[in-house]
Scaffold this active site. Sequence first.
Site, PDB file in Angstrom:
ATOM      1  N   HIS A  34       0.870  -1.181   0.000  1.00 39.01           N
ATOM      2  CA  HIS A  34       0.000   0.000   0.000  1.00 39.01           C
ATOM      3  C   HIS A  34       0.908   1.233   0.000  1.00 39.01           C
ATOM      4  O   HIS A  34       1.517   1.545   1.026  1.00 39.01           O
ATOM      5  CB  HIS A  34      -0.896   0.001   1.235  1.00 39.01           C
ATOM      6  CG  HIS A  34      -1.777  -1.205   1.340  1.00 39.01           C
ATOM      7  ND1 HIS A  34      -3.079  -1.218   0.889  1.00 39.01           N
ATOM      8  CD2 HIS A  34      -1.538  -2.455   1.827  1.00 39.01           C
ATOM      9  CE1 HIS A  34      -3.608  -2.416   1.095  1.00 39.01           C
ATOM     10  NE2 HIS A  34      -2.683  -3.185   1.667  1.00 39.01           N
ATOM     11  N   ASN A  92      -6.630   0.852  -2.769  1.00 36.95           N
ATOM     12  CA  ASN A  92      -7.363   1.641  -1.769  1.00 36.95           C
ATOM     13  C   ASN A  92      -6.684   2.986  -1.514  1.00 36.95           C
ATOM     14  O   ASN A  92      -6.251   3.305  -0.409  1.00 36.95           O
ATOM     15  CB  ASN A  92      -7.542   0.854  -0.462  1.00 36.95           C
ATOM     16  CG  ASN A  92      -6.242   0.372   0.144  1.00 36.95           C
ATOM     17  OD1 ASN A  92      -5.249   0.167  -0.563  1.00 36.95           O
ATOM     18  ND2 ASN A  92      -6.229   0.175   1.445  1.00 36.95           N
ATOM     19  N   ASP A 110       2.306  -7.080   2.802  1.00 40.09           N
ATOM     20  CA  ASP A 110       1.135  -6.244   3.118  1.00 40.09           C
ATOM     21  C   ASP A 110       1.599  -4.936   3.758  1.00 40.09           C
ATOM     22  O   ASP A 110       1.039  -4.470   4.752  1.00 40.09           O
ATOM     23  CB  ASP A 110       0.157  -6.989   4.028  1.00 40.09           C
ATOM     24  CG  ASP A 110      -1.196  -6.281   4.139  1.00 40.09           C
ATOM     25  OD1 ASP A 110      -1.451  -5.348   3.345  1.00 40.09           O
ATOM     26  OD2 ASP A 110      -1.989  -6.663   5.021  1.00 40.09           O
TER      27      ASP A 110
END
Length: 443
Positions: free
Chosen positions: A75, A107, A323
């Site tokens: 991310h 996102n 992650d």
Amino acid sequence: MKIIINNASTTPHLLGRNGHDLITISLAIEKGKIVQISECPLPAPQGTSTEKNSEKVIDATGLFLSPGLLDPQVHFREPGMEYKEDIASGSRAAVKGGFTSVVSMPNTTPTADNVDTVAFMVEKASTTGLCKVYPTGALSKGLEGKEITDFETLQAAGAVAITDDGKGVQNNSLFKQALINAKALGMPVLDHSEDESLSNGGAIHEGDVSRIHNVKGIKASSESVHVKRGCEYSLETGGHYHVLHVSTADSIEAIRQAKAQGANVTVEVSPHHLLLCDEDIPVKADGTLDANWKMNPPLRSKRDMLACREALSEGVIDAIATDHAPHAPHEKALPIEKAPFGIIGLETAFALIYTHFVKTGKLNLNTAVDLMSKQAGAIFNIKCGRIEEGADADLALFDLNTPFTVTPSFFASKSQNSPFINETLYGETYYTLVNGEVKYTRP
């Protein structure tokens, strides 16, 4: 510019041959490609320095040469949340960890549910010029799980996969249709498996620790229910279903059974779910739990952690993913119920896997590298993970023998939300090359 790497250790397996024992090789790199592999040191390009720190000649004596790593889930927060991380800082963290490629999640703000946002990510990564960033496209508009996006246009803009990661897809028919649509394009659907009716706004795993500290818990079944759904739909549609950051024993058993039935299912696990469980979450001086250990899916029970380890050793796991989810310090300083989910992981992933699994004999070095390069890339049809003449010179050099300690100042990320601070590890990155250019050198 021609670059020579002399006297590096690697394995025949990583050269595309048979063999696990370390051998010494030298490489010549030109125009972004590996042009020569030799068992003897190669001469320096004419008129260049042979000093150890030269970008043109690297003396890799004592260092392990690996294909550049690929992270299936990061991310990078840009656009919209650059105070946490941006593509440039995330890429710096990647190359510091030996990663030459990453797959970024959608996102962001705005969500990567449209051509412009996906194309922006591709262009920004290219301009930054550090690691290769492969964006994903959102499965549903606004990650709301209501209206499916146009996968074909997202793919044309540069998306390598489809996912609503950051949220679980609650609508079953929408998820099944996504597998069908993605299959037609040869794309995987990545699933953040979470049934929100079962996770119910919890902050940590539901178990003894959540009850003792009176923190609302997240049921393990919130993940496994959706994993079972995805496996069933994959068998039915033939679509490629990829389970993001698996964390429970029941999920792993469902995946194991689906694979045995021939389902097109792949799965990744993160270092923190292999190494930590809810019993490890520290209690701060004020009696509350440390939010730097809060992520989604949460650290599960010890039984779940051991099941993840067993799946890794059995070959059920297809890839290791960080992650990497940066947050600002003031956000992680909030009470654990209010703090955001997520930890960083790019700078420490290889060292954690090497220290705790390879060095201890639980996993061989070839398998560890494959899980973090070739096999991870295969999920997205990205060819990587081998040191071969003609291949892109995406490479990393690690010191497997000298311990180092993770400190807050160690990170290249804008954030420091890691549960592994103060841990002593092996496998520090010394050099990372992307397309034949040195992008990171250990200071």
